[in-house]
Design a protein around this motif. Structure first.
Motif, PDB file in Angstrom:
ATOM      1  N   THR A 181       0.825  -1.206   0.000  1.00  0.00           N
ATOM      2  CA  THR A 181       0.000   0.000   0.000  1.00  0.00           C
ATOM      3  C   THR A 181       0.862   1.261   0.000  1.00  0.00           C
ATOM      4  N   ALA A 182       2.034   1.197   0.613  1.00  0.00           N
ATOM      5  CA  ALA A 182       2.945   2.342   0.573  1.00  0.00           C
ATOM      6  C   ALA A 182       3.426   2.585  -0.854  1.00  0.00           C
ATOM      7  N   ILE A 183       3.824   1.515  -1.529  1.00  0.00           N
ATOM      8  CA  ILE A 183       4.279   1.629  -2.923  1.00  0.00           C
ATOM      9  C   ILE A 183       3.148   2.174  -3.795  1.00  0.00           C
ATOM     10  N   GLU A 184       1.948   1.659  -3.585  1.00  0.00           N
ATOM     11  CA  GLU A 184       0.809   2.085  -4.399  1.00  0.00           C
ATOM     12  C   GLU A 184       0.505   3.566  -4.192  1.00  0.00           C
ATOM     13  N   GLY A 185       0.499   4.013  -2.946  1.00  0.00           N
ATOM     14  CA  GLY A 185       0.207   5.414  -2.676  1.00  0.00           C
ATOM     15  C   GLY A 185       1.254   6.353  -3.246  1.00  0.00           C
ATOM     16  N   VAL A 186       2.530   5.992  -3.107  1.00  0.00           N
ATOM     17  CA  VAL A 186       3.606   6.828  -3.653  1.00  0.00           C
ATOM     18  C   VAL A 186       3.518   6.873  -5.172  1.00  0.00           C
ATOM     19  N   ALA A 187       3.244   5.733  -5.795  1.00  0.00           N
ATOM     20  CA  ALA A 187       3.096   5.705  -7.256  1.00  0.00           C
ATOM     21  C   ALA A 187       1.938   6.595  -7.696  1.00  0.00           C
ATOM     22  N   ALA A 188       0.842   6.575  -6.941  1.00  0.00           N
ATOM     23  CA  ALA A 188      -0.324   7.386  -7.286  1.00  0.00           C
ATOM     24  C   ALA A 188      -0.016   8.874  -7.211  1.00  0.00           C
ATOM     25  N   ILE A 189       0.710   9.311  -6.171  1.00  0.00           N
ATOM     26  CA  ILE A 189       0.999  10.735  -6.069  1.00  0.00           C
ATOM     27  C   ILE A 189       2.019  11.168  -7.119  1.00  0.00           C
TER      28      ILE A 189
END
Length: 453
Positions: A434-442
């Protein structure tokens, strides 16, 4: 700076009350609005009217939209349409790349269906494909979890991003939010998919099943059979696709230059593309999927269940708006503006605030609503003007609300318990994903901001 300190204390109090004391976020946000009105020095006579106006406006703007969006999700669950959509995607994608298949299925299903419910519905499918493809069950869980999460926090009509769109003043231009959100969510899900693929051959000893779990466990085929004859794939997708298309067409009709003209066509498109009308049409298409005797009873059960699910979200959203109204009426905006103008952080400000709130108290929806209320008065200062800037802020808030899922998040436990992943392993896999996903999204949102602003 006193106002900034008050804000920090209020946010900390909201986190403490919701995360530690388990007080309803509705009461925590509404209490923060009242206390904030006095602490920020608003005239006593203006505090309650400010709260009531913000609360009522938000409830009026998105109350029916959230309710009908929830109803679409529930009718897709009850009718078996979610299973039919999953089957259709498996036929297209196959099981050669199982992690990709699960991620795409989650990405599509979570547009109208809550991620928690989506994982519960699709868990049997995940287990069936895991056995067939002989891959790591942890990798498959990560792929499905993050695929669901991507659209759940970023793409309307899911209630979280829908509430953010309302608070940030772009609910009348949802087509823009959806149009920008779909590729950002796809990029985020893709980044998490790479992480899941790295776990493809990782062996993990799963938690043993209890006797009750073993008795109640169903295969995917057994679960499908319980629905009887499933709706066709096309009919199953229509309750999702039709509202999205109508909303996007209405956004096109409202563009400068009037691409569809000023006549009856444009008027009709704007009417049926209004979010509440588009979702009513989607719900009607969903109701047509119900089969068997007692369709009226099924419909009434879905409406009642949707009200039960949507009511807390509506109240929390409106309470968050009340808190935001107090912040907007205070001198806090001017104070923060002076300090943020020179930093040039743009979309990263709502991302950081949402990520901090999400990590601290666990609920993505509360993090989204609270952050949207905080940043709504600051959009111009952050370099996010107009509808496009507000839409990007919705995406940034949603990206932050992914970071990170851990023990205080109900979704963390839904995924880990249904997948029988040991807690220590869940911390090493689900939380980083979820950390990777959130950083990728921003990062995707930031790149978009460079292009469209």
């Amino acid at each position: 700076m006193i106002d900034v300190l008050v804000l920090v204390l209020l946010v900390a109090a909201i986190v403490y009350m919701t995360a530690r004391l388990k007080i309803s976020p509705f009461l925590a946000l509404l209490g923060a609005a009242v206390v904030g009105g006095f602490a920020f020095g608003l005239p006593t006579a203006d505090i309650i009217p400010t709260i009531l106006t913000s609360f009522g406006n938000t409830m009026g703007n998105i109350g029916l939209v959230i309710l009908f969006g929830t109803m679409i999700g529930l009718v897709l669950e009850r009718s078996g349409a979610a299973i039919s959509m999953a089957d259709a995607l498996i036929r297209v994608l196959g099981t050669r790349f199982p992690n990709l298949t699960m991620s795409v299925i989650g990405y599509v299903v979570a547009i109208p269906v809550f991620c928690d419910s989506g994982f519960i519905i699709l868990n049997s499918l995940r287990k069936a494909i895991t056995v067939r493809a002989r891959v790591s069950p942890v990798a498959m869980s990560v792929a499905l979890m993050t695929g669901l999460y991507a659209t759940h926090t970023i793409v309307p009509p899911t209630p979280g991003p829908l509430a953010a769109a309302s608070e940030l003043g772009v609910v009348d231009n949802l087509g823009l939010v959806i149009g920008l959100g779909l590729p950002v969510a796809a990029f985020a899900a893709g980044a998490a998919l790479l992480f899941a693929s790295a776990l493809r051959n990782r062996y993990v000893e799963l938690e043993p099943q209890t006797e009750e779990e073993a008795r109640n466990e169903r295969t995917y085929e057994e679960m499908r059979a319980e629905y009887g004859t499933l709706p066709s794939a096309l009919a199953s997708f229509l309750p999702i696709l039709v509202p999205i298309v109508l909303i996007c067409l209405a956004s096109v009709a409202s563009l400068p230059g009037a691409p569809l003209g000023d006549g009856a066509l444009a008027t009709t498109v704007r009417f049926v593309g209004a979010p509440v009308i588009a979702l009513v049409i989607g719900f009607a298409l969903g109701v047509a999927l119900l089969r068997g005797k007692g369709r009226l009873e099924q419909l009434n059960s879905i409406v009642t269940g949707s009200i039960t699910v949507a009511a807390p979200i509506l109240l929390i959203t409106a309470a968050g708006a009340a808190f935001g109204g107090v912040l907007g009426a205070s001198a806090l905006t001017d104070v923060i503006t002076e300090h943020l103008t020179t930093l040039g952080l743009g979309v990263f400000v709502p991302f950081v605030i949402a990520a901090a709130l999400k990590t601290a108290q666990g609920s993505s929806t509360v993090a989204i609503i609270t952050t949207a209320a905080l940043v709504a008065p600051l959009l111009d200062t952050l370099g996010l003007p107009g509808s496009t800037g507000a839409a990007l802020a919705v995406l940034a808030v949603g990206a932050g609300a992914m970071v990170v899922s851990h023990a205080n998040d109900s979704y963390f436990w839904v995924v880990s318990q249904l997948s029988r992943i040991p807690v220590a392993t869940a911390y090493r896999t689900l939380t980083p994903a979820t950390a990777i996903e959130g950083v990728a999204a921003i990062l995707a949102t930031w790149v978009l901001s460079l292009i469209v602003l």
